[in-house]
Design a protein around this motif. Sequence first.
Motif: not given
Length: 359
Positions: A235-252
Amino acid sequence: MEKTQDAKIVDLAIRLLFLGLFLYSALVMVAPLASVVIWATILCVALYPIFDWLQSKLGGRKSIATTIIVLLGLVLTLGPIATAVSGAAELGSEFAEQANSGELKIPPAPEGIKELPLVGSKIADVWTMFERNLDGALAKYGAQILEITKSLFGKVLGIGIGLLGLALSVIIMGALFSPGPQLVQGLQRFANRVFAPRGGEFINLAGATIRNVTKGVIGVAAIQAFVVWVLLAVFGISSAATLAFVCLILSIIQIGPGLVLLPVIIYAWSTMSGGVALVFTVLAVPTMIMDSFLRPVFISKGLETPMLVILIGVLGGMMAYGLIGIFMGPVLFAVFYELFKVWIDASPETAETADGAAE
């Protein structure tokens, strides 16, 4: 005779005193490294199947397999630190250059930000103040910005120190791979002395629980973060990789990616067309809760311990011991559950024996 007895008591007391001082000194020295060693043990147990498979593919070369896994672990732990430090240095340098040249400007507020419920107009007004009169805005909100910055810096520093400790755990983990089977046998013999005759089973149960929790917590978090990255990138959201990494930490840490995806959904409704924002929302909501369905499947697979016991251990361990409690909690609770079952199953026979002895 009494003097000899008193001398023996004094001698025993002196020996116990020095033994206690020795044990206390040893515990004081080991205590700072306790969490690092526990993490190393958890990582060794969780990754040992991968190590065993890799060393078999390399013709039994355990040292090469260990080196590969340790290097990958160091990349995963030290990589984010290096990336964050490099990004912060670059951003700080650019900010300083723009400030010195007088070219530091705040971009206009995104379109549609005023339409956000409750806080939209306030955010837009503050943003406009920073855009038109940066010096005045800094004079008015400087104290708040400084407090927020200090708090964020403290959080980031804590994460960085944690990653450095995890990197040390990865190195210790590498040293545990080769003697791992011998260490497990020693633990089983010790457990058999304490919890005879099922102590060895409890050690095996602990290892299986750690592996399943690793798959259920870290594995599911990785899957969820990957899905978030794909969704944001499509969907063209900027900083997708950074946001996904934050989601990884939050999920852990069992918070989940909702803290990231909910603001992104609001942003989508303020910047995208209604149809596209609706499609994004329909895909983002299941992504936020997918761990609730996947985690029980991954954790309970191959374990006889009830899923409720494992989940209580995960949540209770995290609240009691933090991140490391996610692994310690279910192990301790699963062993307690098995001990409780042994006690319940053995109680009728014990009662009958006691009644017979009384008669």
